[in-house]
Scaffold this motif. Structure first.
Motif, mmCIF file in Angstrom:
data_model
loop_
_atom_site.group_PDB
_atom_site.id
_atom_site.type_symbol
_atom_site.label_atom_id
_atom_site.label_comp_id
_atom_site.label_asym_id
_atom_site.label_seq_id
_atom_site.Cartn_x
_atom_site.Cartn_y
_atom_site.Cartn_z
ATOM 1 N N ASP A 137 28.496 -49.756 27.497
ATOM 2 C CA ASP A 137 29.510 -49.518 28.536
ATOM 3 C C ASP A 137 30.727 -50.480 28.948
ATOM 4 O O ASP A 137 30.273 -51.359 28.788
ATOM 5 N N ARG A 138 31.179 -50.403 30.028
ATOM 6 C CA ARG A 138 32.128 -50.681 30.554
ATOM 7 C C ARG A 138 31.544 -51.739 31.439
ATOM 8 O O ARG A 138 31.448 -53.259 31.539
ATOM 9 N N GLY A 139 30.224 -51.404 31.725
ATOM 10 C CA GLY A 139 29.503 -52.227 32.828
ATOM 11 C C GLY A 139 28.578 -53.088 31.684
ATOM 12 O O GLY A 139 28.193 -54.671 32.649
ATOM 13 N N ASP A 140 27.793 -52.761 30.772
ATOM 14 C CA ASP A 140 26.502 -53.435 30.315
ATOM 15 C C ASP A 140 26.632 -52.423 28.849
ATOM 16 O O ASP A 140 27.458 -52.115 28.641
ATOM 17 N N CYS A 141 25.797 -53.789 28.155
ATOM 18 C CA CYS A 141 25.280 -53.446 26.940
ATOM 19 C C CYS A 141 23.955 -53.519 26.377
ATOM 20 O O CYS A 141 23.778 -54.446 26.995
ATOM 21 N N GLY A 142 23.481 -52.950 26.133
ATOM 22 C CA GLY A 142 22.248 -53.187 24.901
ATOM 23 C C GLY A 142 22.545 -53.315 23.498
ATOM 24 O O GLY A 142 22.856 -52.260 22.373
ATOM 25 N N ILE A 143 21.650 -53.790 22.971
ATOM 26 C CA ILE A 143 21.434 -54.640 21.658
ATOM 27 C C ILE A 143 19.886 -54.041 21.484
ATOM 28 O O ILE A 143 19.523 -54.970 21.783
ATOM 29 N N GLY A 144 19.592 -53.107 20.349
ATOM 30 C CA GLY A 144 18.649 -53.371 19.842
ATOM 31 C C GLY A 144 17.958 -53.389 18.164
ATOM 32 O O GLY A 144 19.454 -52.820 17.304
ATOM 33 N N LYS A 145 17.441 -54.580 17.830
ATOM 34 C CA LYS A 145 17.671 -54.405 16.234
ATOM 35 C C LYS A 145 15.808 -53.656 15.506
ATOM 36 O O LYS A 145 14.761 -53.360 16.505
ATOM 37 N N LEU A 146 16.695 -52.181 14.418
ATOM 38 C CA LEU A 146 15.033 -51.419 14.132
ATOM 39 C C LEU A 146 14.966 -51.100 13.216
ATOM 40 O O LEU A 146 16.487 -51.699 11.739
ATOM 41 N N LYS A 147 13.726 -52.170 12.810
ATOM 42 C CA LYS A 147 13.226 -52.642 11.382
ATOM 43 C C LYS A 147 12.496 -51.812 10.820
ATOM 44 O O LYS A 147 11.329 -52.044 11.205
ATOM 45 N N ARG A 188 21.738 -59.756 10.216
ATOM 46 C CA ARG A 188 21.624 -59.838 9.069
ATOM 47 C C ARG A 188 22.443 -58.938 7.451
ATOM 48 O O ARG A 188 22.274 -57.757 7.744
ATOM 49 N N GLU A 189 22.241 -59.858 6.505
ATOM 50 C CA GLU A 189 22.499 -59.035 4.889
ATOM 51 C C GLU A 189 21.701 -58.078 5.053
ATOM 52 O O GLU A 189 20.764 -56.779 5.498
ATOM 53 N N ASN A 190 22.842 -56.698 4.861
ATOM 54 C CA ASN A 190 22.762 -55.767 4.161
ATOM 55 C C ASN A 190 21.999 -54.636 6.295
ATOM 56 O O ASN A 190 22.065 -53.326 5.595
ATOM 57 N N ASP A 191 22.341 -55.157 7.106
ATOM 58 C CA ASP A 191 22.068 -54.588 8.143
ATOM 59 C C ASP A 191 23.103 -53.286 8.313
ATOM 60 O O ASP A 191 24.249 -53.901 8.239
ATOM 61 N N SER A 192 22.911 -52.641 9.001
ATOM 62 C CA SER A 192 24.710 -51.933 9.230
ATOM 63 C C SER A 192 24.330 -51.516 10.826
ATOM 64 O O SER A 192 23.459 -51.324 11.048
ATOM 65 N N LEU A 193 25.836 -51.171 11.625
ATOM 66 C CA LEU A 193 26.183 -51.338 12.846
ATOM 67 C C LEU A 193 26.314 -49.813 13.513
ATOM 68 O O LEU A 193 26.800 -49.010 12.889
ATOM 69 N N VAL A 194 25.692 -49.506 14.040
ATOM 70 C CA VAL A 194 25.482 -48.084 15.495
ATOM 71 C C VAL A 194 26.136 -48.446 16.779
ATOM 72 O O VAL A 194 24.917 -48.847 17.184
ATOM 73 N N ILE A 195 27.095 -47.657 17.522
ATOM 74 C CA ILE A 195 27.940 -47.705 18.447
ATOM 75 C C ILE A 195 27.508 -46.922 18.565
ATOM 76 O O ILE A 195 27.848 -45.160 18.542
ATOM 77 N N PHE A 196 27.343 -46.998 20.045
ATOM 78 C CA PHE A 196 26.960 -45.459 21.359
ATOM 79 C C PHE A 196 27.151 -46.036 23.080
ATOM 80 O O PHE A 196 27.156 -46.883 22.780
ATOM 81 N N GLY A 197 27.544 -44.785 23.113
ATOM 82 C CA GLY A 197 27.522 -44.972 24.758
ATOM 83 C C GLY A 197 28.710 -44.499 24.958
ATOM 84 O O GLY A 197 29.073 -43.175 24.453
ATOM 85 N N PRO A 198 28.521 -44.163 26.333
ATOM 86 C CA PRO A 198 29.494 -42.900 26.917
ATOM 87 C C PRO A 198 31.052 -43.561 27.349
ATOM 88 O O PRO A 198 31.658 -44.539 27.124
ATOM 89 N N GLY A 199 31.880 -42.668 27.373
ATOM 90 C CA GLY A 199 33.073 -43.264 27.282
ATOM 91 C C GLY A 199 34.040 -43.539 26.191
ATOM 92 O O GLY A 199 33.167 -43.193 24.607
ATOM 93 N N ASP A 227 24.926 -40.350 26.448
ATOM 94 C CA ASP A 227 26.118 -40.711 27.222
ATOM 95 C C ASP A 227 25.654 -41.985 28.204
ATOM 96 O O ASP A 227 25.409 -42.086 29.745
ATOM 97 N N SER A 228 24.813 -42.733 27.803
ATOM 98 C CA SER A 228 24.319 -43.687 28.400
ATOM 99 C C SER A 228 24.408 -45.728 27.212
ATOM 100 O O SER A 228 24.393 -45.895 26.468
ATOM 101 N N GLY A 229 24.671 -46.308 28.517
ATOM 102 C CA GLY A 229 24.457 -48.055 28.164
ATOM 103 C C GLY A 229 23.452 -48.630 28.229
ATOM 104 O O GLY A 229 22.733 -48.205 28.848
ATOM 105 N N GLY A 230 23.157 -49.766 27.426
ATOM 106 C CA GLY A 230 22.220 -50.769 28.049
ATOM 107 C C GLY A 230 20.793 -50.404 27.237
ATOM 108 O O GLY A 230 21.320 -49.337 25.959
#
Length: 350
Positions: A137-147, A188-199, A227-230
């Protein structure tokens, strides 16, 4: 887990995730040999050395396994045995030693004969897809690695904006650059990136990444409806139906589908599922188990060797087995259902 078959008796391992430690617990047996770098305290014979202290040195040893056990939360594997070979003359053969295996460690396992199930377990790579989740979101960003079924969260990143009244110095491009830098250390190699959040921030960030090397090396997918960031956005996504659609090939999505089907069958009063160890063991003895999910609780509350033997017996019958830890709500849900559940091919009286 990265594996390399050295010869007919030796396989090299690099541990990448908690699931790997569980696989190793299931394949390493007494009288196998572990070849690994480790440390050991060597007593000093110098004139002024303290008799109660020694020097900790790095050595490479061959250890004949006598006992192996998982840590309570699946993040370490302790292997105890007798040293049969050493690169240091001060460490003689016959001494007892323990090796603590963690994520990131590498070592070799030597067996007189590898069993078909053991080879099957170490060669299963089709479900080891990695996903990096970005809740921005404009205010914050959460990053998680799902393996596999394990979720690892990075610390929340903050943009420096303050609600709708943005500071005049606020530059969202600078924020995007900081997030992209963090992603470079996570992907890492072959990882996919999934982006979501409000707005629309998620699309703006995806457009920013389209001009960077990340877009050339990794598949990027934008998800609506979260609809949530972070950090909250990461957990919201993991529990959502859209997760099962977007990450349909991931272990976590498959486990989520299994649990959903169990709840449906329970509501319909069907007997084609089990909860708890005793029910599941009886169903397995009858050859009725179709797929099985368990959490760390089952090993914490039962004899570890008994559970490992049971899991190997289940999988030797062609059953798909999934392990969970407490990093996701799904893992906690399975723990709340007795630590182990299964879908059955046919109804049985358990």
């Amino acid at each position: 887990m990265i594996t390399k078959i050295i010869d007919d008796s030796t396989v090299s391992f690099l541990v990448e995730e908690p699931d790997d430690l569980l696989v190793l617990r299931r394949i390493i047996k007494n009288q196998d040999t572990i070849i690994s770098d480790t440390t050991r305290v060597i007593k000093q014979d110098k004139d002024y050395s303290r008799p109660d202290r020694g020097e900790r040195i790095k050595i490479r040893i061959a250890l004949e396994v006598e006992k192996i056990a998982l840590d309570a939360v699946f993040d370490k594997l302790r292997i105890h045995g007798t040293i049969t070979e050493s690169t240091n003359e001060a460490v003689s053969k016959g001494l007892h030693h323990s090796i603590l295996v963690r994520i990131g460690d590498s070592f070799n396992v030597v067996k007189k004969k590898w069993q078909p199930l053991e080879l099957k377990l170490i060669k299963t790579k089709d479900e080891s897809l990695g996903f990096v989740l970005v809740a921005i979101d404009r205010g914050d960003c959460g990053i998680g690695k799902l393996k596999g079924t394990h979720l690892e969260l990075m610390q929340n990143m903050y943009s420096g904006s303050s609600g709708k009244q943005y500071k005049t110095s606020f530059n969202i491009q600078t924020f995007f650059e900081s997030v992209a830098k963090a992603l470079n250390t996570t992907l890492r190699e072959n990882d996919s990136l999934v982006i979501f959040g409000p707005g629309e921030t998620k699309r703006q960030f995806a457009n920013f990444l389209a001009k960077s090397p990340i877009s050339k090396a990794h598949k990027i997918e934008i998800v609506d409806g979260i609809d949530s960031g972070g950090e909250d956005g990461i957990y919201t996504f993991i529990k959502s139906k859209v997760m099962q659609q977007i990450l349909s090939q991931s272990k976590l999505a498959k486990v989520s589908s299994i649990l959903e089907e169990i709840m449906i069958r329970a509501n319909n009063k069907s007997r084609k599922f089990t909860m708890g160890f005793e029910e599941t063991k009886k169903a397995n003895d009858l050859g009725a188990v179709e797929s099985l999910v368990f959490s760390e609780k089952i090993i914490q509350t039962h004899d570890e060797n008994q559970i490992i033997q049971f899991l190997n017996d289940v999988e030797s019958k062609g059953v798909k087995v999934y392990a969970l830890d407490a990093s996701t709500d799904i893992g906690l849900q399975v723990s709340g259902l007795g630590g182990i559940v299964s879908l059955l091919r046919f109804a049985v009286d358990v």
